[in-house]
Design a protein around this motif. Structure first.
Motif, short mmCIF file in Angstrom:
data_model
loop_
_atom_site.label_atom_id
_atom_site.label_comp_id
_atom_site.label_asym_id
_atom_site.label_seq_id
_atom_site.Cartn_x
_atom_site.Cartn_y
_atom_site.Cartn_z
N VAL A 162 0.84 -1.19 0.00
CA VAL A 162 0.00 0.00 0.00
C VAL A 162 0.89 1.25 0.00
O VAL A 162 2.08 1.19 0.27
CB VAL A 162 -0.92 0.01 1.24
N THR A 163 0.29 2.39 -0.31
CA THR A 163 1.07 3.63 -0.35
C THR A 163 1.28 4.23 1.03
O THR A 163 2.22 5.01 1.24
CB THR A 163 0.38 4.67 -1.25
N GLU A 164 0.41 3.88 2.00
CA GLU A 164 0.59 4.35 3.36
C GLU A 164 0.00 3.32 4.31
O GLU A 164 -0.96 2.63 3.98
CB GLU A 164 -0.04 5.72 3.58
N ILE A 165 0.57 3.24 5.52
CA ILE A 165 0.14 2.20 6.45
C ILE A 165 0.39 2.63 7.88
O ILE A 165 1.40 3.28 8.18
CB ILE A 165 0.86 0.87 6.15
N GLY A 166 -0.54 2.28 8.77
CA GLY A 166 -0.36 2.48 10.19
C GLY A 166 0.10 1.19 10.83
O GLY A 166 -0.30 0.09 10.42
N VAL A 167 0.96 1.30 11.82
CA VAL A 167 1.45 0.14 12.57
C VAL A 167 1.18 0.43 14.04
O VAL A 167 1.75 1.38 14.61
CB VAL A 167 2.96 -0.11 12.33
N THR A 168 0.33 -0.37 14.69
CA THR A 168 -0.18 -0.02 16.01
C THR A 168 -0.29 -1.26 16.90
O THR A 168 0.04 -2.37 16.50
CB THR A 168 -1.57 0.61 15.89
N PRO B 221 -3.42 4.91 8.84
CA PRO B 221 -2.39 5.63 9.60
C PRO B 221 -3.04 6.53 10.65
O PRO B 221 -3.84 7.40 10.30
CB PRO B 221 -1.66 6.46 8.54
N PRO B 222 -2.74 6.34 11.93
CA PRO B 222 -3.38 7.17 12.96
C PRO B 222 -2.70 8.52 13.08
O PRO B 222 -1.52 8.68 12.72
CB PRO B 222 -3.17 6.35 14.24
N ALA B 223 -3.44 9.49 13.59
CA ALA B 223 -2.79 10.75 13.99
C ALA B 223 -1.83 10.43 15.13
O ALA B 223 -2.07 9.54 15.94
CB ALA B 223 -3.84 11.75 14.43
N LEU B 224 -0.73 11.17 15.18
CA LEU B 224 0.30 10.89 16.18
C LEU B 224 0.20 11.86 17.34
O LEU B 224 0.12 13.08 17.16
CB LEU B 224 1.69 10.97 15.54
N SER C 47 -7.10 18.70 19.87
CA SER C 47 -7.10 18.96 18.43
C SER C 47 -7.57 17.78 17.59
O SER C 47 -7.70 17.91 16.37
CB SER C 47 -5.67 19.32 17.99
N LEU C 48 -7.82 16.62 18.20
CA LEU C 48 -8.28 15.48 17.42
C LEU C 48 -9.74 15.64 17.06
O LEU C 48 -10.59 15.90 17.91
CB LEU C 48 -8.08 14.18 18.21
N ALA D 191 -8.32 8.86 11.15
CA ALA D 191 -6.98 8.91 11.75
C ALA D 191 -7.05 9.43 13.18
O ALA D 191 -6.36 8.92 14.07
CB ALA D 191 -6.08 9.80 10.89
N ASP D 192 -7.86 10.46 13.41
CA ASP D 192 -7.97 11.04 14.75
C ASP D 192 -8.70 10.10 15.70
O ASP D 192 -8.32 9.94 16.87
CB ASP D 192 -8.69 12.39 14.67
N SER D 193 -9.76 9.47 15.21
CA SER D 193 -10.50 8.52 16.06
C SER D 193 -9.62 7.34 16.45
O SER D 193 -9.66 6.87 17.59
CB SER D 193 -11.74 8.00 15.31
N TYR D 194 -8.80 6.90 15.51
CA TYR D 194 -7.87 5.80 15.78
C TYR D 194 -6.89 6.21 16.88
O TYR D 194 -6.61 5.45 17.82
CB TYR D 194 -7.13 5.46 14.49
N ALA D 195 -6.37 7.44 16.78
CA ALA D 195 -5.41 7.92 17.78
C ALA D 195 -6.04 7.96 19.17
O ALA D 195 -5.40 7.60 20.17
CB ALA D 195 -4.91 9.31 17.39
#
Length: 589
Positions: A159-165, A208-211, A221-222, A227-231
């Motif tokens: 994929v072009t972007e990915i979150g690792v959590t 990808p989650p917000a960091l 700010s979320l 991405a924000d909900s994931y964070a």
């Protein structure tokens, strides 16, 4: 004459100039590197032009071929913002992809470049080192991320972007047990099973989650983006272990150990787990409180209002969902789902098996026509076994094996066993047979050719939780609501197979409201429940000849069938495990 000579000379010079000029120029005959020779003056003779050596043109240099553009993967891991950790991207089986490595920058991301020639499932691995750190949302500080801390993510393709959590690492630990080749469907099924259990409101755990870092921990700010909900969800999980030295890493380790058997139940591979920050009973409430705590500093007003949708699904077993999707897992993992004894007799997990071999099929049960039941039994040799979870296939099997049956409706399938050694299931349905409406209650029992159900080790008596051995009335203990127990005789008119639905009156029994349960009443006094529990020694209570009662000595449950004299009506369920009998519900057609 002199004038005429001068004119003549001028004409000659003009002709020479025209012939000697660069004829290739489209603009002027005088354009070019050659010049018209000057006149000598007195004698009027013109000098011969000097011919120049032809210049050989050098061949033009070929332009280098354009290189194929490299493919890129933007990796965004999170235990909070991670910086300085090592990142590798490999094929799903661990085979290296040339050049696909990098180090997380101060913003917590890295772009991994590869040649794009591989398009199969990938594994992204983030590993700490001596200089790596992560921002722990619960601790509110940057903590060291040593080489003993690793989080991973499997993706179906590069994929072009990915979150690792935390969630992708839990899925990766399930992937570690997958048997056979890893496919894109395998990866998607496992990732979705974890998402369904621990993040059902998210579309994808690879998002990808917000960091979260020192800069935005208290910025509220979320928003409501994925991405924000994931964070916020990840921060809430860390908050559940806020009392530990490294909360985010600690909750990951706890969840990984707990999910070894597929669900959040406080038990792992070797039984109950100690030192958990939660229990199976309070996980929901602790998670909700942790979400509210994280939202108080991280979320804006819109996300704060949406925190009620942040749920977990504790009744979903990750491993069962994976198996149901057709992913192969070893028997040792399946045994963890079913319990340490290797099987939950009430709800055995269905495991896909190789059904390509020849089987010996026995069909038994009854066909009810105009309210009258007739026994049915047939055996077929050298037949392929079906998948018991495929309704369309089972419908076809019935039509192929029971002569004259068509128009099957109200089909209910109960899987009894699904291993390579024995595939057994009960079916109940309405149909047309030779133009007559019938109801059929049948058991299909497949064993490998040359064996029997007993040979397979999965015969009904082997699976039973009760015992078919006769016991004395005195051994039954408390068994009657009213009066003393005396021996009961089961009339032949009552013997038969009954497919009944449970109607719950009081909580506490092992059956859910509306559950279909299969009973076989024998003239020999046995009561077979779902071909798993066989009870003996029926009794009459207080001389009541209408009702026969059986007791399961293992569970304390009593089953009271009526009416012995007027025909079958119902079976009442009670709990006699205490000092008195509690009525739980009824089984009825």
């Amino acid at each position: 004459m002199t004038l005429l000579r001068h004119i003549f000379l001028l004409l000659i010079l003009g002709v020479f100039a025209a012939e000697y000029s660069d004829s290739s120029s489209p603009n002027s005959v005088f354009e070019g590197s050659n010049e018209v020779p000057e006149s000598s003056g007195d004698d009027g003779a013109a000098e011969e032009p000097v011919e120049e050596e032809p210049v050989e043109e050098e061949p033009a240099e070929e332009e280098p071929a354009e290189e194929e553009p490299a493919a890129e993967i933007l990796v965004t891991p999170s235990l909070g913002l991670i910086s300085g950790a090592d990142v590798t991207v490999t094929r799903a089986d661990g085979t290296a992809i040339e050049g696909a490595t990098g180090t997380l920058d101060a913003n917590g991301v890295v772009t991994i470049t590869h040649d794009g020639s591989y398009d199969g499932p990938i594994l992204v691995t983030v590993t700490g080192n001596d200089s790596a750190t992560y921002f722990d949302e619960a601790a509110g500080a940057n903590l060291p991320m040593g080489s003993d801390v690793t989080i991973r993510a499997f993706a179906p393709s590069p994929v072009t972007e990915i979150g690792v959590t935390i969630l992708t690492e839990l899925a990766a630990q399930v992937m570690d047990d997958v048997e056979g080749a890893i496919t894109a469907d395998t990866v998607s099924s496992v990732n979705d099973a974890v998402r369904n259990s621990l993040a059902p409101d998210l579309p994808d755990i690879l998002t990808p989650p917000a960091l979260v870092s020192e800069e935005n921990l208290t910025a509220q700010s979320l928003g409501t983006s994925d991405a924000d909900s994931y964070a916020l969800r990840l921060a809430a999980l860390a908050n559940m272990a806020a009392g530990d030295d490294a909360p985010a890493v600690s909750i990951l380790q706890q969840l990984a150990a707990d999910l070894a058997d597929g669900d959040i139940d406080g038990e792992g591979e070797d039984g109950p787990l100690s030192d958990l920050e939660y229990t199976a009973e309070n996980f929901d409430s602790l998670f909700a409180a942790a979400v509210d705590l994280a939202a108080s500093t991280l979320a804006d007003a819109d996300l704060m209002a949406a925190t009620g949708t942040f749920t977990v699904t504790l009744d979903a077993n990750v491993l069962e969902d994976v198996i149901a999707a057709g992913v192969g897992l070893p028997d040792s993992v399946v045994d963890l789902i079913n319990g340490s004894d290797g099987g939950d007799s009430e709800n055995p997990v269905e495991v896909p098996v190789d059904i390509s071999g020849d089987y010996y099929l026995t069909i038994s049960g009854e066909i009810v026509t105009f309210g009258v039941g007739a026994a049915f039994e047939v055996t077929i040799q050298n037949i392929l076994a079906p998948s018991p979870s495929d309704t369309a296939e089972i419908t076809q099997v019935i039509e192929d094996t029971v002569e004259g049956v068509s128009g099957i409706t109200n089909l209910q399938i109960t899987i009894i066993n699904n291993t390579a050694d024995r595939i057994a299931f009960d079916v109940s349905f309405d149909a047309q047979q030779s133009g007559v409406t019938v109801q059929m209650n049948l058991r299909y029992d497949y064993v490998p050719a040359g064996t029997t159900a007993e040979d397979s080790g999965d015969a009904p008596t082997d699976d039973s939780t009760g015992s078919a051995d006769a016991v004395s009335i005195d051994e039954l203990g408390l068994v009657c609501f009213v009066g003393e127990p005396t021996a009961a005789t089961i009339p032949s008119s009552i013997a038969g197979v009954y497919h009944l639905n449970y109607s719950q009156a009081n909580s506490g029994g092992p059956y859910s409201d509306g559950e279909l349960v299969h009973f076989t009443v024998g003239e020999d006094g046995t009561l077979d429940i779902n071909r798993q529990t066989v009870l003996t020694t029926p009794v009459l209570c207080g001389g009541n000849e209408q009702e026969a009662t059986w007791k399961d000595l293992d569970t304390g449950l009593i089953y009271s069938l009526s009416s012995l004299t007027n025909g079958f009506n119902e079976i009442n369920l009670g709990d006699a495990s205490g000092s008195s009998i509690q009525f739980l519900g009824q089984f009825h057609e």
